[in-house]
Structures are given as structure tokens and as C-alpha cells.
Design a protein around this motif. Sequence first.
Motif, short mmCIF file in Angstrom:
data_model
loop_
_atom_site.label_atom_id
_atom_site.label_comp_id
_atom_site.label_asym_id
_atom_site.label_seq_id
_atom_site.Cartn_x
_atom_site.Cartn_y
_atom_site.Cartn_z
N THR A 1 0.82 -1.21 0.00
CA THR A 1 0.00 0.00 0.00
C THR A 1 0.86 1.26 0.00
N SER A 2 2.17 1.10 0.24
CA SER A 2 3.04 2.28 0.24
C SER A 2 3.64 2.54 -1.14
N ASP A 3 3.29 1.76 -2.14
CA ASP A 3 3.76 2.00 -3.50
C ASP A 3 3.06 3.20 -4.11
N PHE A 4 3.80 4.03 -4.84
CA PHE A 4 3.17 5.14 -5.55
C PHE A 4 2.16 4.62 -6.58
N SER A 5 2.38 3.39 -7.04
CA SER A 5 1.48 2.82 -8.05
C SER A 5 0.06 2.65 -7.54
N THR A 6 -0.13 2.67 -6.21
CA THR A 6 -1.49 2.52 -5.65
C THR A 6 -2.28 3.83 -5.73
N LEU A 7 -1.61 4.93 -6.07
CA LEU A 7 -2.29 6.23 -6.14
C LEU A 7 -2.80 6.50 -7.55
N ALA A 8 -3.87 7.28 -7.62
CA ALA A 8 -4.46 7.63 -8.93
C ALA A 8 -3.72 8.83 -9.52
N LEU A 9 -2.45 8.63 -9.83
CA LEU A 9 -1.64 9.70 -10.40
C LEU A 9 -1.72 9.68 -11.92
N SER A 10 -1.60 10.85 -12.53
CA SER A 10 -1.61 10.91 -13.99
C SER A 10 -0.34 10.26 -14.53
N PRO A 11 -0.41 9.68 -15.74
CA PRO A 11 0.78 9.04 -16.33
C PRO A 11 1.96 10.01 -16.43
N GLN A 12 1.67 11.31 -16.64
CA GLN A 12 2.75 12.30 -16.74
C GLN A 12 3.57 12.37 -15.45
N LEU A 13 2.90 12.23 -14.31
CA LEU A 13 3.60 12.28 -13.03
C LEU A 13 4.40 11.02 -12.77
N LYS A 14 3.93 9.91 -13.28
CA LYS A 14 4.66 8.65 -13.07
C LYS A 14 6.03 8.71 -13.72
N SER A 15 6.16 9.43 -14.84
CA SER A 15 7.48 9.55 -15.47
C SER A 15 8.41 10.38 -14.60
N GLY A 16 7.85 11.38 -13.87
CA GLY A 16 8.66 12.17 -12.94
C GLY A 16 9.14 11.33 -11.78
N LEU A 17 8.27 10.47 -11.25
CA LEU A 17 8.65 9.58 -10.16
C LEU A 17 9.75 8.62 -10.61
N ASP A 18 9.61 8.11 -11.84
CA ASP A 18 10.63 7.19 -12.38
C ASP A 18 11.97 7.91 -12.52
N ALA A 19 11.93 9.18 -12.98
CA ALA A 19 13.16 9.95 -13.17
C ALA A 19 13.89 10.16 -11.85
N LEU A 20 13.12 10.30 -10.75
CA LEU A 20 13.71 10.49 -9.42
C LEU A 20 14.00 9.17 -8.72
N GLY A 21 13.57 8.06 -9.32
CA GLY A 21 13.79 6.75 -8.71
C GLY A 21 12.90 6.46 -7.53
N TYR A 22 11.73 7.12 -7.47
CA TYR A 22 10.80 6.92 -6.35
C TYR A 22 9.83 5.78 -6.68
N SER A 23 9.69 4.86 -5.76
CA SER A 23 8.68 3.81 -5.93
C SER A 23 7.85 3.65 -4.65
N LYS A 24 8.51 3.71 -3.50
CA LYS A 24 7.81 3.59 -2.21
C LYS A 24 7.61 4.96 -1.58
N MET A 25 6.46 5.15 -0.96
CA MET A 25 6.18 6.41 -0.30
C MET A 25 6.82 6.46 1.08
N THR A 26 7.24 7.65 1.48
CA THR A 26 7.66 7.86 2.86
C THR A 26 6.40 7.97 3.73
N ALA A 27 6.60 8.04 5.04
CA ALA A 27 5.45 8.09 5.95
C ALA A 27 4.56 9.29 5.68
N VAL A 28 5.16 10.46 5.50
CA VAL A 28 4.34 11.66 5.29
C VAL A 28 3.61 11.61 3.95
#
Length: 460
Positions: A4-31
Amino acid sequence: MDDTSDFSTLALSPQLKSGLDALGYSKMTAVQALSLPSILAGRDLIAQAPTGSGKTAAFGLGLLQQMDAGRSGTQALVLCPTRELADQVGKQLRKLAIGIPNLKLSILCGGIPLAPQLASLTHAPHIVVGTPGRVLELTEKGALDLSAVSVFVLDEADRMLDMGFEEDIRALSKRMPKQRMGLLFSATFPDAIRALGTALLRDPVEVAVDAIEHRPDITARFIHTDPAKRVQQLAALLMQYRPQSTVVFCNMRRDTVEVEQSLSHYGFSALSLHGDMEQRDREEVLVRFANRSCSVLVASDVAARGLDIDGIDAVINYELPTDADTYLHRIGRTGRAGRAGLALSLVADSEDGRARVIDLHLGKATPWETVAAIEGRPRAVPQAPMVTLRIDAGRTDKLRPGDIVGALTGDVGLKKEAIGKIDVFATRSYVAIAHPQAGQTLEKLRNGKIKGRKLRVHRL
């Protein structure tokens, strides 16, 4: 964390997913896990979260999800306490927005000339990141229109109030639509923050992340201290633990310079950061600390606002702060990104009550240690591994980091391993050089050319 801490569980636009990939983010922090579902649902939010907890990505994803790059006008405003933090936030938002074409973001801060900022606002940015005073100045001049803002973010709100920005923040709020989303992030929650949240937010969701909940690798110690030998005991701690990168926090601004001078006398590579400094001097101190040509940064809480540097080995409290939240905010600057951190606090008998309050807040007892004050000037004081060279040219001269690397590895003959962090500002640039090669590098740069031009070079 579970799935449930994966960014993939959020309803994010595909454009934002490329930004997350560029930063290497997959798991969410607590906040991020606590706040993003509410933010993406359009709810106002008030969050207690320390520096380094991932809050920029939390509000960044939320505001970018709402941006319409095809529509003109400023749609989001992010206010930060300092120019350094605004620069950091702006850079991270740009990376997150890499998949959104034609999105314009402007960083508008005081301490730099107004004219270029006025010129940049000829075409309104979609997102503005800035400090309250300069943003208000630009709106009052009619250069910045906030009437279409749909997301308003206050980052490190407690620090902005400490700096006296409350009146500016409230004035800016009145220039935005009432039907907007408001996101307030603060490391501490004094009554003034509660009052500001009530005034600016609509039925906000509240979330809180403990300052060291996500710092499991911080080793904290209280040190029995003789007030008359505080500096000598501080020097002894630096010799005993030998951290490569340390922030020493003082409660009083005047102590920062005195402690820095004492540590420099002992042979430590120390610099101070305090509220009376000119912007350029402040920037140079932060550059030197971040690039490892200064080992000890002595700072007040006010001056260290927005200080977000990875790889800080130790935080030392020259005195305990008067409240537990400030203590947690200070020590949260070490032990990041999976690294072990060290938090040492010099505690005189008169500060025992503060120590007990901190332990009650943490729900556990902090171990105590005794350290003998250092006598005379110590031998073999650990030295900073790098030296900073300043080049009197920057972005306005079309100078890029690659040009500096080319000159150093070409004519100067340095190996890439001897070149550290490079920072390019508008009219000057800084490069960290390994200590043994610094003198020879300075001489060759002064006698040679960078990008075909002879430029002035100084050692800091």
C-alpha cells in the motif's frame, strides 16, 4: 512497508509517473502515505513533518496533478522561509514535472535583483515558488496575478512565522480565490501555527510524522556538561567521534560566531551560519559545507531554516533547546537515506529539566555519557577532505559545470576523482577540489583559461 506504500497505488496521472521514475521513487515515505490520498482528493491539509521526510514530493505531486499547462495564469503558489529552500523545492518540482510539457515554474526570492524577476513574469508561470516578502512585492507591483491560484502551499510554516512573515502570508492569502486548496507543512506546532491553519485552511485533514520515526538509525546521547568548559567538551566530542560532517546548534546567535572561532583556533574546519549574514556570504558557507570543504557548521535555528543537506554524520546541541519539537527537528537532519546518524547534546545541570521533557516526548530514556574537556590544542584534528575554489563567472556568462570539468581534466590535468561538487550561480561558480591537489589546481586555473577565457579564481 507493505504494497500500500507503493506510488502505483495512487491515482496519479501518467505524466507524473514519469517524474517519479526519473527520481527513482517507488515507495512512499510516511508523510507521503499519510497525506497524498487526502491531497489527491482535493482536501486541505495541515501536516507536522520535519525536513527530509519527503514532504516536497507529497505537496508537489498534489499540486502538479491539478496543473493545466495548456491554460495560462499562475495556478499554484508555494511559500518557503528561505531562498535556499525555495531553490531546493523548485528544483524537485521541476524534476517531478519532467513529463508535463510546457509547464513553467518560477522561483521568486528576495536577496537578488528584482528586474530579472519582473522580466520573467511577462508570461505568467503556472507555478510560483518563493519567499513571502518578494512574492508580495511582485503582486503589489502588479507583475504577479494570484487570482487564478488553485493550490496554496506553506512549507516550513513555523520558520516563516519565526522570521516575521505572518503578515505577508495573510496579505497574499487575500489575493487568492477563497475556493482553493491549502496545504500547510510545519516541523513544530506552536499555537501561532494552529491559528494560521484555522485562518487559511478549510476543514483540513491533520497528519503528523514523528521527527525520528523515519530515522531509526540515529544514536542519541546526552553529555554531562560543565558550563565553564562547554567549548572544550564540544572539541573533545569532535575528536572522540570524528564525524566528517557535523552541524552544531546554538540557542543564541552570538554563540555561533564564538563557538566557530574557538573550534577554528583548535584546528577544526568550522564555519558559522547566523541571521546577520549577507546573502552571498550565507550561500558560500552552505556551498562549502555541502561540498565537504568545511567539516563543522555552527548554526542558530533561525539561520539553519531550510538547511537540507544529505550526508550529515552528526548533530551536536551546544545547549539543549527549550522544547522537544525543536530538538527533534534539529537531530532529524542526520541519519538520512539509510545512513547511521549521531545526535549528541551537551547538557548542564540547569538543563536537566529540558532533557526530561525530551525523554517524555520520545517515550524512552536517552543514555548519558561523560567526556573530559580537551586540554590545550589537540593533535591530529580531522580536516575537511575538499577545498573550494570560486570562479568569478556563472550562468549569465554561459558557464556550465561541464565547462569547468573540461578545464580541470584537460589543461589542469586533474583526475575526475579529485573533483567534487560544482555549484553554478548567476555570476559566480564554485568547485570542490581534493585537498592535496587544491594549491596546484588554483595556480593552473589562474594561469590558464576556462571555455577559452581567462577568469579570476579564488580559494575560499
